[in-house]
Enzyme design. Structure first.
Site, PDB file in Angstrom:
ATOM      1  N   SER A   1      31.358 -23.200  -1.311  1.00 13.20           N
ATOM      2  CA  SER A   1      30.371 -22.333  -0.671  1.00 13.20           C
ATOM      3  C   SER A   1      29.204 -23.163  -0.134  1.00 13.20           C
ATOM      4  O   SER A   1      29.399 -24.085   0.654  1.00 13.20           O
ATOM      5  CB  SER A   1      29.909 -21.249  -1.660  1.00 13.20           C
ATOM      6  OG  SER A   1      29.169 -20.250  -1.005  1.00 13.20           O
TER       7      SER A   1
ATOM      8  N   GLU B   1      36.137 -21.585   5.761  1.00 12.57           N
ATOM      9  CA  GLU B   1      36.116 -20.266   5.115  1.00 12.57           C
ATOM     10  C   GLU B   1      34.690 -19.750   5.151  1.00 12.57           C
ATOM     11  O   GLU B   1      33.754 -20.492   5.440  1.00 12.57           O
ATOM     12  CB  GLU B   1      36.620 -20.360   3.671  1.00 12.57           C
ATOM     13  CG  GLU B   1      35.788 -21.249   2.755  1.00 12.57           C
ATOM     14  CD  GLU B   1      34.582 -20.567   2.134  1.00 12.57           C
ATOM     15  OE1 GLU B   1      34.656 -19.349   1.852  1.00 12.57           O
ATOM     16  OE2 GLU B   1      33.557 -21.233   1.923  1.00 12.57           O
TER      17      GLU B   1
ATOM     18  N   HIS C   1      36.073 -17.978  -1.030  1.00 15.94           N
ATOM     19  CA  HIS C   1      35.562 -16.883  -1.853  1.00 15.94           C
ATOM     20  C   HIS C   1      36.664 -15.854  -2.088  1.00 15.94           C
ATOM     21  O   HIS C   1      36.688 -14.795  -1.464  1.00 15.94           O
ATOM     22  CB  HIS C   1      34.366 -16.219  -1.181  1.00 15.94           C
ATOM     23  CG  HIS C   1      33.175 -17.116  -1.016  1.00 15.94           C
ATOM     24  ND1 HIS C   1      33.116 -18.110  -0.047  1.00 15.94           N
ATOM     25  CD2 HIS C   1      31.998 -17.176  -1.692  1.00 15.94           C
ATOM     26  CE1 HIS C   1      31.948 -18.731  -0.140  1.00 15.94           C
ATOM     27  NE2 HIS C   1      31.253 -18.188  -1.125  1.00 15.94           N
TER      28      HIS C   1
END
Length: 306
Positions: A115, A211, A276
């Site tokens: 992330s 992502e 995620h």
């Protein structure tokens, strides 16, 4: 171009948990520590891992403290791995506070996170030439589920057992085969780096993994378009797309990706199962791999860790 692979972990290896981004939930941290200890690891908490910024509640303490914790963990010869507890937001504020010369002199270290930690993956790869793991965050309920734990543990302890990666819903948007270094991570972090001094640009022949979470399809479009217009994808050999949780209807995001990336004329695979999502795969950034768009597989040339 080959980056240094850190050593694998064994029972008794010491890991230090840091919080370079957002504030950490103490209960989730305790759960994550318990899981790591059940694997035989010795777990230490960085001094400021449970801090809160006095004025900005979305940060895990002051920038200088978050940077100091990370640098101290990296430079401690007794620490085998630096593990990020969670993402959120904050690495862009502290990455320039790190003493890269001191970290280089300390030698290679295993580093994990995902992330928002993307900014640190890119900096460590560029500055220290070390393979890092885009891996579950141990104080995250979503990505540190049973499946995510299993693949993470295999990568840490038995990396030769997880050299071929694929997702349960992987589909080729563009077929073909490409080999190169794995780079990338979270799309919003990568697009935020465009225009910043010394921003990361994929080396020619690399395979980009992307992502994101909680971004509307038009926002995904905007970020991909920004990277395309900046020349960021020039020389890229392949693209691997992960999860897009909370980004609207999956077919809408897939349509955006196909519209913008298929025209590059390189292999593009949708939904490889990292990011995620449940059962998050661990991706070794900086490792050499082959993307097979026909089989929807990503195969590492050698185990992620020595």
């Amino acid at each position: 171009m080959t980056r240094t692979r850190p050593g694998r972990l064994r029972a008794g290896s010491k890991v230090r948990l840091v919080a370079p981004s957002g504030p950490v939930d103490e209960a989730l941290l305790t759960r994550g520590v318990s899981i790591l200890e059940s694997w035989g690891l010795v777990v230490e908490l960085a001094e400021h891992v449970l801090d809160r910024h006095p004025a900005l509640p979305y940060l895990a303490g002051l920038d200088v403290h978050r940077a100091a914790d990370l640098q101290a963990a990296w430079c401690d010869p007794a620490v085998d791995a630096v593990v990020c507890a969670r993402g959120g937001y904050g690495t862009l504020r502290m990455v320039d506070l790190l003493d890269w010369q001191a970290m280089a002199e300390a030698g290679p270290k295993l580093f994990t996170g995902s992330s928002d930690i993307t900014a640190l993956h890119q900096a460590i790869g560029s500055q220290l030439d070390v393979v890092t793991l885009f891996a579950p965050l141990i104080a995250s309920e979503l990505s540190f589920d049973v499946g995510g734990q299993k693949h993470f543990r295999q990568t840490l302890f038995e990396p030769e057992s997880v050299r071929t990666l694929t997702g349960p819903n992987s589909v080729a948007l563009n077929d073909g085969v490409a080999s190169g270094m794995l780079v990338g991570g979270n799309l919003s972090l990568l697009s935020s780096g465009v225009g910043a001094g010394g921003e990361f640009v994929p080396p020619d022949g690399s395979i980009v993994v992307l992502e994101d979470v909680n971004e509307e399809p038009y926002q995904v479009d905007r970020m991909l378009t920004q990277l395309l217009r900046s020349g960021w994808f020039t020389g890229v050999a392949g693209v691997v797309l992960g999860s897009w949780t909370g980004c609207g209807e999956p077919e809408e995001v897939r349509a955006v990706a196909a519209d913008l990336l298929v025209g590059l004329g390189i292999p593009v695979v949708w939904e490889m199962g990292f990011g995620h999502c449940v059962d998050q795969l661990t991706i070794p950034l900086g490792a050499q791999a082959t993307l097979d768009g026909d089989l929807c597989t990503l195969t590492l040339d050698e185990p992620a860790l020595r």
